[in-house]
Scaffold this motif. Structure first.
Motif, mmCIF file in Angstrom:
data_model
loop_
_atom_site.group_PDB
_atom_site.id
_atom_site.type_symbol
_atom_site.label_atom_id
_atom_site.label_comp_id
_atom_site.label_asym_id
_atom_site.label_seq_id
_atom_site.Cartn_x
_atom_site.Cartn_y
_atom_site.Cartn_z
ATOM 1 N N PHE A 101 6.183 -13.816 -4.169
ATOM 2 C CA PHE A 101 6.775 -12.601 -4.715
ATOM 3 C C PHE A 101 5.774 -11.448 -4.668
ATOM 4 O O PHE A 101 6.112 -10.331 -4.261
ATOM 5 N N TYR A 102 4.554 -11.723 -5.052
ATOM 6 C CA TYR A 102 3.491 -10.706 -5.070
ATOM 7 C C TYR A 102 3.223 -10.178 -3.664
ATOM 8 O O TYR A 102 3.171 -8.960 -3.433
ATOM 9 N N LEU A 103 3.057 -11.078 -2.704
ATOM 10 C CA LEU A 103 2.745 -10.660 -1.337
ATOM 11 C C LEU A 103 3.910 -9.901 -0.694
ATOM 12 O O LEU A 103 3.696 -8.901 0.009
ATOM 13 N N LEU A 104 5.135 -10.343 -0.944
ATOM 14 C CA LEU A 104 6.296 -9.643 -0.397
ATOM 15 C C LEU A 104 6.457 -8.263 -1.022
ATOM 16 O O LEU A 104 6.866 -7.309 -0.347
ATOM 17 N N GLY A 141 0.600 -1.522 -4.876
ATOM 18 C CA GLY A 141 1.962 -1.697 -4.381
ATOM 19 C C GLY A 141 2.508 -3.063 -4.733
ATOM 20 O O GLY A 141 3.650 -3.205 -5.180
ATOM 21 N N ALA A 142 1.689 -4.111 -4.535
ATOM 22 C CA ALA A 142 2.103 -5.458 -4.899
ATOM 23 C C ALA A 142 2.291 -5.577 -6.402
ATOM 24 O O ALA A 142 3.245 -6.210 -6.882
ATOM 25 N N ILE A 143 1.385 -4.975 -7.164
ATOM 26 C CA ILE A 143 1.478 -5.026 -8.619
ATOM 27 C C ILE A 143 2.696 -4.253 -9.101
ATOM 28 O O ILE A 143 3.333 -4.632 -10.098
ATOM 29 N N ALA A 144 3.066 -3.189 -8.397
ATOM 30 C CA ALA A 144 4.280 -2.446 -8.751
ATOM 31 C C ALA A 144 5.500 -3.353 -8.666
ATOM 32 O O ALA A 144 6.439 -3.220 -9.462
ATOM 33 N N GLY A 145 5.501 -4.285 -7.701
ATOM 34 C CA GLY A 145 6.595 -5.249 -7.621
ATOM 35 C C GLY A 145 6.646 -6.131 -8.855
ATOM 36 O O GLY A 145 7.733 -6.461 -9.365
ATOM 37 N N VAL A 146 5.475 -6.508 -9.373
ATOM 38 C CA VAL A 146 5.408 -7.283 -10.611
ATOM 39 C C VAL A 146 6.001 -6.469 -11.761
ATOM 40 O O VAL A 146 6.734 -7.005 -12.596
ATOM 41 N N LEU A 147 5.719 -5.185 -11.784
ATOM 42 C CA LEU A 147 6.265 -4.323 -12.838
ATOM 43 C C LEU A 147 7.788 -4.258 -12.748
ATOM 44 O O LEU A 147 8.484 -4.289 -13.771
ATOM 45 N N GLY A 148 8.314 -4.161 -11.523
ATOM 46 C CA GLY A 148 9.762 -4.123 -11.348
ATOM 47 C C GLY A 148 10.425 -5.398 -11.820
ATOM 48 O O GLY A 148 11.473 -5.364 -12.487
ATOM 49 N N GLY A 149 9.815 -6.546 -11.502
ATOM 50 C CA GLY A 149 10.356 -7.815 -11.963
ATOM 51 C C GLY A 149 10.284 -7.944 -13.471
ATOM 52 O O GLY A 149 11.222 -8.432 -14.120
ATOM 53 N N TYR A 150 9.197 -7.518 -14.047
ATOM 54 C CA TYR A 150 9.011 -7.580 -15.502
ATOM 55 C C TYR A 150 10.048 -6.710 -16.205
ATOM 56 O O TYR A 150 10.616 -7.111 -17.226
ATOM 57 N N LEU A 151 10.306 -5.536 -15.657
ATOM 58 C CA LEU A 151 11.273 -4.627 -16.263
ATOM 59 C C LEU A 151 12.648 -5.264 -16.362
ATOM 60 O O LEU A 151 13.316 -5.163 -17.401
ATOM 61 N N LEU A 152 13.093 -5.926 -15.300
ATOM 62 C CA LEU A 152 14.434 -6.501 -15.310
ATOM 63 C C LEU A 152 14.533 -7.708 -16.239
ATOM 64 O O LEU A 152 15.546 -7.891 -16.925
ATOM 65 N N LEU A 153 13.486 -8.515 -16.301
ATOM 66 C CA LEU A 153 13.546 -9.720 -17.116
ATOM 67 C C LEU A 153 13.247 -9.470 -18.593
ATOM 68 O O LEU A 153 13.866 -10.072 -19.469
ATOM 69 N N LEU A 163 10.627 -1.178 -6.400
ATOM 70 C CA LEU A 163 12.015 -1.468 -6.034
ATOM 71 C C LEU A 163 12.132 -2.831 -5.348
ATOM 72 O O LEU A 163 13.111 -3.557 -5.560
ATOM 73 N N ALA A 164 11.129 -3.183 -4.531
ATOM 74 C CA ALA A 164 11.144 -4.487 -3.876
ATOM 75 C C ALA A 164 11.117 -5.606 -4.914
ATOM 76 O O ALA A 164 11.862 -6.593 -4.814
ATOM 77 N N GLY A 165 10.260 -5.456 -5.924
ATOM 78 C CA GLY A 165 10.191 -6.456 -6.973
ATOM 79 C C GLY A 165 11.467 -6.536 -7.776
ATOM 80 O O GLY A 165 11.936 -7.630 -8.130
ATOM 81 N N LEU A 166 12.065 -5.398 -8.046
ATOM 82 C CA LEU A 166 13.320 -5.352 -8.804
ATOM 83 C C LEU A 166 14.434 -6.067 -8.046
ATOM 84 O O LEU A 166 15.193 -6.851 -8.627
ATOM 85 N N VAL A 167 14.523 -5.813 -6.744
ATOM 86 C CA VAL A 167 15.570 -6.429 -5.918
ATOM 87 C C VAL A 167 15.341 -7.935 -5.790
ATOM 88 O O VAL A 167 16.288 -8.732 -5.878
#
Length: 248
Positions: free
Chosen positions: A103-106, A131-143, A201-205
């Protein structure tokens, strides 16, 4: 404003989060001695960083990944690792170690592609884990939108720590990236705002299928928007500095 901790420490040791922090620090220390040499440091970033113009012409594909482990300075590194430490452990706890790494690398890959799309002919290398950490933030926001995060506000000489729901902190952060990206000329260098927005947005999706599998809005009702374990309680530590009353 700086998030310094959340109130939801993970139940399992976040081995991948800790390993990513260690790898980023070790790599940074490996070239830290040459950061004062503009020519040498620029060569490192051009060789291993993500150069949009190079990727647009079909080269430098591997640099999408190598660029995630380079940082331009100590504060750049420390800021990114702080965000990863605060938000990464809960997501790793939910996804599992291997899935979280993917998830982090993607997310980092999505961030890099977003930056290339915003300025495809830019010769300026992009580096950093943000950028990778921003994906973590997006995932955290949704969960975990209602998980409390202690945020340090610094206003000139005023320092204040305020617990704020993650949904507010991360939504404001994302809005700032979009606004700053729109206000910054494409390819002008500086902060890669569109990489931040793209990674988010990638992390959120990517986390959306898991959120739906867990029950979507029903998952929020069941967990109250927090990680599914008891919230940590932090005690305020009183200072020993005596109070001096103002004389009139």
């Amino acid at each position: 404003m700086f998030p310094i901790r959340d109130h939801n420490p993970s139940e399992r040791t976040p081995y991948v989060t800790l390993a990513l922090i260690a790898i980023n620090v070790v790599i940074f220390l490996s070239y830290f001695p040459i950061l004062g040499d503009a020519r040498a440091s620029t060569q490192v970033f051009l060789t291993w960083g993500l150069v949009p113009a190079e990727l647009s012409s079909g080269g430098g594909v591997a640099n999408i990944f190598t660029s995630m482990f380079l940082h331009g300075g100590i504060m750049h590194l420390l800021g990114n690792m702080l965000f990863l430490w605060v938000f990464g452990d809960n997501l790793e706890d939910e996804l599992g170690h291997g899935t979280f790494l993917g998830f982090y690398l993607l997310s980092g890959m999505g961030a890099g592609l977003a930056q290339v799309i915003s300025a495809p002919n830019s010769p300026i290398p992009m580096v950093g884990a943000s950028g990778a950490i921003a994906g973590v933030l997006g995932g955290y926001l949704l969960l975990y939108p209602k998980a409390r995060v202690d945020v340090l506000f610094i206003i000139v000489i005023i320092f204040k720590i305020i617990p704020i729901p993650a949904g507010i902190v991360l939504t404001v952060w994302f809005a700032m990236q979009v606004f700053s990206g729109a206000a910054t000329p494409a390819g002008s260098g500086g902060v890669a705002y569109w990489a931040h927005a793209g990674g988010f947005l990638a992390g959120l999706v990517m986390i959306l299928p898991l959120w739906l599998k867990l029950g979507g809005p029903g998952f929020w009702r069941r967990t109250h928007g927090h990680p599914d374990h008891p919230e940590a309680r932090y005690r305020r530590v009183s200072t020993r500095i005596p109070k001096v009353r103002r004389r009139r």
